[in-house]
Design a protein around this motif. Structure first.
Motif, PDB file in Angstrom:
ATOM      1  N   HIS A 153       0.816  -1.221   0.000  1.00  0.00           N
ATOM      2  CA  HIS A 153       0.000   0.000   0.000  1.00  0.00           C
ATOM      3  C   HIS A 153       0.851   1.273   0.000  1.00  0.00           C
ATOM      4  O   HIS A 153       0.320   2.366   0.170  1.00  0.00           O
ATOM      5  N   VAL A 154       2.168   1.133  -0.186  1.00  0.00           N
ATOM      6  CA  VAL A 154       3.059   2.295  -0.299  1.00  0.00           C
ATOM      7  C   VAL A 154       3.595   2.381  -1.727  1.00  0.00           C
ATOM      8  O   VAL A 154       3.632   3.459  -2.321  1.00  0.00           O
ATOM      9  N   THR A 155       4.000   1.234  -2.288  1.00  0.00           N
ATOM     10  CA  THR A 155       4.554   1.201  -3.636  1.00  0.00           C
ATOM     11  C   THR A 155       3.438   1.386  -4.663  1.00  0.00           C
ATOM     12  O   THR A 155       2.469   0.626  -4.684  1.00  0.00           O
ATOM     13  N   ARG A 156       3.628   2.402  -5.497  1.00  0.00           N
ATOM     14  CA  ARG A 156       2.654   2.696  -6.552  1.00  0.00           C
ATOM     15  C   ARG A 156       3.405   3.002  -7.836  1.00  0.00           C
ATOM     16  O   ARG A 156       4.518   3.506  -7.802  1.00  0.00           O
ATOM     17  N   GLU A 181       4.701   2.058 -16.443  1.00  0.00           N
ATOM     18  CA  GLU A 181       5.929   2.302 -15.685  1.00  0.00           C
ATOM     19  C   GLU A 181       6.478   0.992 -15.135  1.00  0.00           C
ATOM     20  O   GLU A 181       5.775   0.253 -14.452  1.00  0.00           O
ATOM     21  N   GLY A 182       7.735   0.699 -15.428  1.00  0.00           N
ATOM     22  CA  GLY A 182       8.343  -0.546 -14.980  1.00  0.00           C
ATOM     23  C   GLY A 182       7.723  -1.750 -15.682  1.00  0.00           C
ATOM     24  O   GLY A 182       6.842  -1.619 -16.528  1.00  0.00           O
ATOM     25  N   TYR A 200      13.495  -0.051 -10.754  1.00  0.00           N
ATOM     26  CA  TYR A 200      13.777  -0.562  -9.415  1.00  0.00           C
ATOM     27  C   TYR A 200      13.030   0.282  -8.388  1.00  0.00           C
ATOM     28  O   TYR A 200      13.137   1.501  -8.368  1.00  0.00           O
ATOM     29  N   MET A 201      12.262  -0.369  -7.531  1.00  0.00           N
ATOM     30  CA  MET A 201      11.531   0.289  -6.449  1.00  0.00           C
ATOM     31  C   MET A 201      12.271  -0.034  -5.153  1.00  0.00           C
ATOM     32  O   MET A 201      12.119  -1.133  -4.621  1.00  0.00           O
ATOM     33  N   PRO A 202      13.096   0.868  -4.628  1.00  0.00           N
ATOM     34  CA  PRO A 202      13.973   0.557  -3.497  1.00  0.00           C
ATOM     35  C   PRO A 202      13.248   0.075  -2.241  1.00  0.00           C
ATOM     36  O   PRO A 202      13.784  -0.743  -1.493  1.00  0.00           O
ATOM     37  N   GLU A 203      12.020   0.549  -2.007  1.00  0.00           N
ATOM     38  CA  GLU A 203      11.314   0.160  -0.790  1.00  0.00           C
ATOM     39  C   GLU A 203      10.869  -1.302  -0.776  1.00  0.00           C
ATOM     40  O   GLU A 203      10.539  -1.854   0.267  1.00  0.00           O
ATOM     41  N   ARG A 236      17.378  -8.255  -5.509  1.00  0.00           N
ATOM     42  CA  ARG A 236      18.074  -9.560  -5.539  1.00  0.00           C
ATOM     43  C   ARG A 236      17.407 -10.568  -6.455  1.00  0.00           C
ATOM     44  O   ARG A 236      17.957 -11.607  -6.738  1.00  0.00           O
ATOM     45  N   TYR A 237      16.199 -10.281  -6.939  1.00  0.00           N
ATOM     46  CA  TYR A 237      15.449 -11.258  -7.733  1.00  0.00           C
ATOM     47  C   TYR A 237      15.712 -11.053  -9.216  1.00  0.00           C
ATOM     48  O   TYR A 237      15.574  -9.952  -9.735  1.00  0.00           O
ATOM     49  N   SER A 238      16.067 -12.117  -9.880  1.00  0.00           N
ATOM     50  CA  SER A 238      16.425 -12.044 -11.292  1.00  0.00           C
ATOM     51  C   SER A 238      15.229 -12.352 -12.202  1.00  0.00           C
ATOM     52  O   SER A 238      14.901 -11.586 -13.087  1.00  0.00           O
ATOM     53  N   SER A 239      14.580 -13.487 -11.956  1.00  0.00           N
ATOM     54  CA  SER A 239      13.472 -13.909 -12.816  1.00  0.00           C
ATOM     55  C   SER A 239      12.211 -13.124 -12.506  1.00  0.00           C
ATOM     56  O   SER A 239      11.949 -12.775 -11.354  1.00  0.00           O
ATOM     57  N   PHE A 240      11.418 -12.884 -13.551  1.00  0.00           N
ATOM     58  CA  PHE A 240      10.176 -12.128 -13.411  1.00  0.00           C
ATOM     59  C   PHE A 240       9.137 -12.706 -14.358  1.00  0.00           C
ATOM     60  O   PHE A 240       9.408 -12.893 -15.537  1.00  0.00           O
ATOM     61  N   LEU A 241       7.966 -13.002 -13.828  1.00  0.00           N
ATOM     62  CA  LEU A 241       6.818 -13.364 -14.651  1.00  0.00           C
ATOM     63  C   LEU A 241       5.632 -12.559 -14.142  1.00  0.00           C
ATOM     64  O   LEU A 241       5.244 -12.676 -12.983  1.00  0.00           O
ATOM     65  N   GLY A 242       5.098 -11.712 -15.004  1.00  0.00           N
ATOM     66  CA  GLY A 242       3.929 -10.910 -14.660  1.00  0.00           C
ATOM     67  C   GLY A 242       2.824 -11.163 -15.662  1.00  0.00           C
ATOM     68  O   GLY A 242       3.076 -11.195 -16.869  1.00  0.00           O
TER      69      GLY A 242
END
Length: 199
Positions: A71-74, A79-80, A105-108, A113-119
């Motif tokens: 509820h903080v990251t928007r 974008e991204g 990259y969303m620092p919060e 550290r995560y390499s793989s991404f599936l969205g």
């Protein structure tokens, strides 16, 4: 191998059905779903982003990212990687997310550290509702069967979102169809007109 994946997908859907039958509150239900998906798919991260308005996605639940980011990251549509999935309504599957075009990259969140991404998009009848994401530490591209399985889960999440299964605090968890909507019209012929709006 495909038979094993199908069995895993069926197990996941069966476990998802159990969570949905529970009387848990919206946020608790979302948290349990992300944990269940990450566990079933063997990933370190599962996150659910829902639209808080027509242009903004909000991280509503996560297993693996920093809990204080919920509820903080928007992010805006487009974008991204998450925003790209929402805008294009197409999955993104990559073994090296930071090298992918448009990565943000969303620092919060602590996701560096995560390499793989599936969205995959969460959508219903062409209406975008959010994005379902899994990530892992190891650099791997997810199989077509894994993509398909996650798309089926996203479809179930879309129906649940539409039915109000995730109602809670915050704009992204507000009741659907009770939020303000602005319809922009265009003048085809000057004069007065009267009619009905059906939602």
């Amino acid at each position: 191998m495909a038979q094993r994946i199908e069995t895993e997908s069926r197990k996941l859907l069966s476990r998802l059905q159990g969570v949905m039958a529970d009387s848990a509150a919206g946020q608790e239900r979302l948290d349990r779903i992300t944990h269940l998906i990450a566990d079933s798919m063997g990933t370190e991260v599962c996150s659910i982003y829902l639209l808080r308005d027509q242009d903004t996605l909000e991280l509503c639940a996560t297993q693996g990212l920093a809990p204080e980011a919920v509820h903080v990251t928007r992010m805006r549509l487009g974008e991204g990687l998450v925003g790209r999935v929402a805008r294009s309504a197409q999955p993104i599957n990559t073994a090296n997310a930071p090298a992918e075009r448009g990565f943000r990259y969303m620092p919060e969140t602590g996701e560096e550290r995560y390499s793989s991404f599936l969205g995959v998009p969460i959508q219903r009848l062409g209406e975008r509702l959010g994005v379902l994401v899994v990530q892992s530490l190891d650099a791997r591209e997810f199989s077509d069967d894994a993509v398909y399985g996650l798309e089926v889960v996203a479809m179930v999440l879309a129906e649940m979102t539409e039915l109000g299964a995730f109602i809670g605090e915050g704009a992204a968890l507000a009741e659907r169809h009770k939020q303000q909507v602005l319809f922009r019209g265009a003048c085809a012929q000057e004069g007065a007109a009267m009619g009905h709006v059906w939602l």
